[in-house]
Design an enzyme around this catalytic site. Sequence first.
Site, PDB file in Angstrom:
ATOM      1  N   ASN A  34       8.438  35.691  34.181  1.00  0.00           N
ATOM      2  CA  ASN A  34       8.327  37.417  33.970  1.00  0.00           C
ATOM      3  C   ASN A  34       8.917  37.908  33.147  1.00  0.00           C
ATOM      4  N   ASP A  60       4.369  37.670  37.240  1.00  0.00           N
ATOM      5  CA  ASP A  60       5.830  37.474  38.172  1.00  0.00           C
ATOM      6  C   ASP A  60       5.774  37.112  39.747  1.00  0.00           C
ATOM      7  N   PHE A  83      11.582  26.797  38.764  1.00  0.00           N
ATOM      8  CA  PHE A  83      12.513  27.353  38.720  1.00  0.00           C
ATOM      9  C   PHE A  83      12.255  28.658  38.950  1.00  0.00           C
ATOM     10  N   LYS A  87      19.581  33.777  39.710  1.00  0.00           N
ATOM     11  CA  LYS A  87      20.656  32.921  39.861  1.00  0.00           C
ATOM     12  C   LYS A  87      22.598  34.107  39.655  1.00  0.00           C
ATOM     13  N   SER A 127      20.855  23.355  44.240  1.00  0.00           N
ATOM     14  CA  SER A 127      22.134  22.940  43.775  1.00  0.00           C
ATOM     15  C   SER A 127      22.724  22.519  45.328  1.00  0.00           C
ATOM     16  N   THR A 129      25.616  23.810  45.339  1.00  0.00           N
ATOM     17  CA  THR A 129      26.337  25.189  46.249  1.00  0.00           C
ATOM     18  C   THR A 129      25.844  24.423  48.275  1.00  0.00           C
ATOM     19  N   TYR A 152      22.941  34.158  46.561  1.00  0.00           N
ATOM     20  CA  TYR A 152      22.343  32.854  45.602  1.00  0.00           C
ATOM     21  C   TYR A 152      22.179  31.765  46.814  1.00  0.00           C
ATOM     22  N   LYS A 156      19.154  29.068  48.011  1.00  0.00           N
ATOM     23  CA  LYS A 156      18.526  27.721  47.608  1.00  0.00           C
ATOM     24  C   LYS A 156      18.164  27.287  49.298  1.00  0.00           C
ATOM     25  N   LEU A 203      31.511  28.830  32.947  1.00  0.00           N
ATOM     26  CA  LEU A 203      32.384  28.216  32.376  1.00  0.00           C
ATOM     27  C   LEU A 203      32.248  27.415  30.846  1.00  0.00           C
ATOM     28  N   VAL A 220      41.107  30.604  32.885  1.00  0.00           N
ATOM     29  CA  VAL A 220      41.403  29.625  34.118  1.00  0.00           C
ATOM     30  C   VAL A 220      41.796  29.986  35.151  1.00  0.00           C
ATOM     31  N   ASP A 301      35.285  30.321  44.740  1.00  0.00           N
ATOM     32  CA  ASP A 301      35.014  29.286  44.179  1.00  0.00           C
ATOM     33  C   ASP A 301      35.693  27.974  45.188  1.00  0.00           C
TER      34      ASP A 301
HETATM   35  P1  NAD Z   1      17.520  30.925  33.499  1.00  0.00           P
HETATM   36  O1  NAD Z   1      17.406  32.438  34.461  1.00  0.00           O
HETATM   37  O2  NAD Z   1      17.908  30.405  32.493  1.00  0.00           O
HETATM   38  O3  NAD Z   1      15.649  30.810  34.246  1.00  0.00           O
HETATM   39  C1  NAD Z   1      15.008  31.403  35.259  1.00  0.00           C
HETATM   40  C2  NAD Z   1      14.119  31.631  34.426  1.00  0.00           C
HETATM   41  O4  NAD Z   1      13.492  32.485  35.721  1.00  0.00           O
HETATM   42  C3  NAD Z   1      14.272  32.966  34.220  1.00  0.00           C
HETATM   43  O5  NAD Z   1      13.054  32.754  32.745  1.00  0.00           O
HETATM   44  C4  NAD Z   1      13.667  34.232  34.692  1.00  0.00           C
HETATM   45  O6  NAD Z   1      13.177  35.105  32.957  1.00  0.00           O
HETATM   46  C5  NAD Z   1      12.396  33.607  35.252  1.00  0.00           C
HETATM   47  N1  NAD Z   1      11.989  34.595  36.636  1.00  0.00           N
HETATM   48  C6  NAD Z   1      13.501  34.738  37.247  1.00  0.00           C
HETATM   49  N2  NAD Z   1      12.132  35.816  38.230  1.00  0.00           N
HETATM   50  C7  NAD Z   1      11.053  35.523  38.242  1.00  0.00           C
HETATM   51  C8  NAD Z   1       9.782  36.108  38.635  1.00  0.00           C
HETATM   52  N3  NAD Z   1       9.118  35.996  40.007  1.00  0.00           N
HETATM   53  N4  NAD Z   1       8.613  35.239  38.312  1.00  0.00           N
HETATM   54  C9  NAD Z   1       8.385  35.043  36.871  1.00  0.00           C
HETATM   55  N5  NAD Z   1       9.678  34.183  36.581  1.00  0.00           N
HETATM   56  C10 NAD Z   1      11.075  34.180  36.907  1.00  0.00           C
HETATM   57  O7  NAD Z   1      17.783  29.860  35.084  1.00  0.00           O
HETATM   58  P2  NAD Z   1      18.306  28.204  35.023  1.00  0.00           P
HETATM   59  O8  NAD Z   1      19.924  28.081  34.787  1.00  0.00           O
HETATM   60  O9  NAD Z   1      17.414  27.871  33.753  1.00  0.00           O
HETATM   61  O10 NAD Z   1      17.599  28.060  36.203  1.00  0.00           O
HETATM   62  C11 NAD Z   1      16.671  27.784  36.811  1.00  0.00           C
HETATM   63  C12 NAD Z   1      16.444  27.234  38.066  1.00  0.00           C
HETATM   64  O11 NAD Z   1      17.732  26.340  38.654  1.00  0.00           O
HETATM   65  C13 NAD Z   1      16.827  28.396  38.943  1.00  0.00           C
HETATM   66  O12 NAD Z   1      15.767  28.130  40.216  1.00  0.00           O
HETATM   67  C14 NAD Z   1      18.052  28.216  39.263  1.00  0.00           C
HETATM   68  O13 NAD Z   1      18.882  28.862  40.802  1.00  0.00           O
HETATM   69  C15 NAD Z   1      18.838  26.798  39.724  1.00  0.00           C
HETATM   70  N6  NAD Z   1      20.095  26.373  39.867  1.00  0.00           N
HETATM   71  C16 NAD Z   1      20.644  26.656  37.942  1.00  0.00           C
HETATM   72  C17 NAD Z   1      21.997  26.548  37.951  1.00  0.00           C
HETATM   73  C18 NAD Z   1      22.541  26.564  36.847  1.00  0.00           C
HETATM   74  O14 NAD Z   1      23.860  26.175  37.357  1.00  0.00           O
HETATM   75  N7  NAD Z   1      22.076  27.202  36.011  1.00  0.00           N
HETATM   76  C19 NAD Z   1      22.466  24.878  39.244  1.00  0.00           C
HETATM   77  C20 NAD Z   1      21.918  24.300  40.469  1.00  0.00           C
HETATM   78  C21 NAD Z   1      20.205  25.251  40.448  1.00  0.00           C
HETATM   79  C1  WQD Z   2      32.826  26.082  36.305  1.00  0.00           C
HETATM   80  C2  WQD Z   2      34.677  26.101  36.628  1.00  0.00           C
HETATM   81  C3  WQD Z   2      35.660  28.052  37.683  1.00  0.00           C
HETATM   82  C4  WQD Z   2      34.424  30.878  34.829  1.00  0.00           C
HETATM   83  C5  WQD Z   2      27.674  28.022  39.783  1.00  0.00           C
HETATM   84  C6  WQD Z   2      27.318  29.120  41.075  1.00  0.00           C
HETATM   85  C7  WQD Z   2      26.474  26.976  41.577  1.00  0.00           C
HETATM   86  C8  WQD Z   2      25.301  26.480  40.880  1.00  0.00           C
HETATM   87  C9  WQD Z   2      26.491  26.462  39.293  1.00  0.00           C
HETATM   88  C10 WQD Z   2      22.730  27.337  40.919  1.00  0.00           C
HETATM   89  C11 WQD Z   2      34.714  26.584  38.190  1.00  0.00           C
HETATM   90  C12 WQD Z   2      35.921  27.066  36.289  1.00  0.00           C
HETATM   91  C13 WQD Z   2      34.979  29.327  35.166  1.00  0.00           C
HETATM   92  C14 WQD Z   2      35.746  31.035  33.656  1.00  0.00           C
HETATM   93  C15 WQD Z   2      36.647  29.376  34.340  1.00  0.00           C
HETATM   94  N1  WQD Z   2      24.485  27.419  40.092  1.00  0.00           N
HETATM   95  N2  WQD Z   2      36.026  28.887  35.616  1.00  0.00           N
HETATM   96  N3  WQD Z   2      36.777  30.140  34.171  1.00  0.00           N
HETATM   97  O1  WQD Z   2      31.576  27.772  40.067  1.00  0.00           O
HETATM   98  O2  WQD Z   2      30.779  25.951  39.808  1.00  0.00           O
HETATM   99  O3  WQD Z   2      28.646  27.008  40.322  1.00  0.00           O
HETATM  100  O4  WQD Z   2      27.304  27.780  38.998  1.00  0.00           O
HETATM  101  O5  WQD Z   2      22.784  26.947  41.474  1.00  0.00           O
HETATM  102  O6  WQD Z   2      25.760  27.831  42.586  1.00  0.00           O
HETATM  103  O7  WQD Z   2      28.052  29.363  42.210  1.00  0.00           O
HETATM  104  O8  WQD Z   2      29.906  26.959  37.923  1.00  0.00           O
HETATM  105  O9  WQD Z   2      30.423  27.567  35.361  1.00  0.00           O
HETATM  106  O10 WQD Z   2      30.395  29.972  37.325  1.00  0.00           O
HETATM  107  O11 WQD Z   2      32.571  27.944  37.147  1.00  0.00           O
HETATM  108  O12 WQD Z   2      37.986  28.588  34.857  1.00  0.00           O
HETATM  109  O13 WQD Z   2      35.595  31.995  32.946  1.00  0.00           O
HETATM  110  O14 WQD Z   2      34.953  26.609  35.961  1.00  0.00           O
HETATM  111  O15 WQD Z   2      36.311  27.878  38.631  1.00  0.00           O
HETATM  112  O16 WQD Z   2      36.275  25.722  38.776  1.00  0.00           O
HETATM  113  P1  WQD Z   2      30.381  27.132  39.491  1.00  0.00           P
HETATM  114  P2  WQD Z   2      30.816  28.241  36.940  1.00  0.00           P
END
Ligand code: NAD
Ligand code: WQD
Length: 344
Positions: A34, A60, A83, A87, A127, A129, A152, A156, A203, A220, A301
């Site tokens: 979307n 969507d 995906f 997030k 994740s 998480t 969030y 998951k 980060l 940090v 954290d």
């Molecule tokens: P992202 O936001 O870059 O990609 C998600 C995409 O989904 C986006 O392009 C957004 O426009 C689209 N989207 C959101 N809601 C929608 C809907 N209702 N219909 C259609 N499209 C929709 O995020 P990402 O980092 O690529 O993450 C992808 C997946 O991986 C997510 O489910 C996220 O929760 C999961 N994930 C991400 C991380 C991370 O750190 N990036 C870590 C663990 C899990």
């Molecule tokens: C990484 C480390 C911060 C920013 C999050 C979500 C998790 C997953 C991935 C989707 C931590 C430290 C960060 C900054 C810093 N997403 N940090 N200064 O928190 O491990 O995970 O993203 O599922 O669910 O919670 O990732 O990149 O935010 O942080 O020191 O400006 O960097 O404290 O230790 P995190 P992050």
Amino acid sequence: MKNKILVTGGTGYIGSHTVVELQNSGYEVVIVDNLSNSRADVVDNIEKVSGIRPIFEQLDCLDYEGLNQLFTKHKGIKGIIHFAASKAVGESVQKPLLYYRNNLVSLINLLELMPKHGVEGIIFSSSCTVYGQPDILPVTESAPTKVAESPYGNTKQINEEIIRDYVKSGAPIRSVLLRYFNPIGAHPSALLGELPNGVPQNLIPFLTQTAIGIREQLSVFGDDYNTPDGSCIRDYINVVDLAKAHVIAMDRIMQQKQVEPVEVFNIGTGKGLSVLELIHAFENATGVKLNYKIVGRRAGDIEQVWANPDRANNVLGWKAESTIEDTLRSAWAWQQKLREEGIQ
Ligand code: NAD
Ligand code: WQD
């Protein structure tokens, strides 16, 4: 040509890299997004990288009837990689209903439509998480899940349960739950990468924006944790390596190689890196000095978490391959590319 796969969120960060790897391995891809957190021109860049233009439908996942029509229009979709989700952890605390609606209803719509359209399998983006602060490190898939720190994170956990319950009810589908650790980096072509919205909370985008001068200083968050240098430890996984895990998992679903109808895999490197180690690795890999300062802890954290990836290594046959230096150089090249294009 292998099967036709629907990739929801396919113009997003991880989705776009995965579309390229699916195409490289012979799958035909239909993207649904979307564009709430990505741009339509990502499709052009996917085509530049893979040489193949994926089908793109702006839609969507909350739109059940729209999805129903999409499956009819693009007949023969056999698998889904889901995906699409909201997030941002902090935003989910402010807007819990938005997160519960988007992340839960999107999945429910897809699951309901799968049997109707003969879609056999779904890979879900979970994740690390879900583990919270694990009692034993490195964490394995059998570790208990902990009460989520945010709406969030809770979505998951609930989505994993929805899939398990649906399959248990006899639904004719198979699923792989991939629990990503911390995905970072960009495509080596610098044509695909992460586009953070506003001030980055994660980060790496904050770090590369500091390196290029958009942000003055990287904070940090804490150096008084119970870790060797006092800063938090994470398992940083290269986004292309992560994308490849999806292709292998999709092959496994399509070839009916699963031992259980729902399988779960940690997708990480198996190596924990502290925030300070990561900063120094970036400086060494790129030659760019970072302006950073130790500040207080960030609420919510986790102190330290890294994966035991044995199951993914041995059962899936997937392994993280990139070095952290190459990954950080790719993140830096992507940030420079954004600057060249005047985006950030
Ligand atoms: P992202 O936001 O870059 O990609 C998600 C995409 O989904 C986006 O392009 C957004 O426009 C689209 N989207 C959101 N809601 C929608 C809907 N209702 N219909 C259609 N499209 C929709 O995020 P990402 O980092 O690529 O993450 C992808 C997946 O991986 C997510 O489910 C996220 O929760 C999961 N994930 C991400 C991380 C991370 O750190 N990036 C870590 C663990 C899990
Ligand atoms: C990484 C480390 C911060 C920013 C999050 C979500 C998790 C997953 C991935 C989707 C931590 C430290 C960060 C900054 C810093 N997403 N940090 N200064 O928190 O491990 O995970 O993203 O599922 O669910 O919670 O990732 O990149 O935010 O942080 O020191 O400006 O960097 O404290 O230790 P995190 P992050």
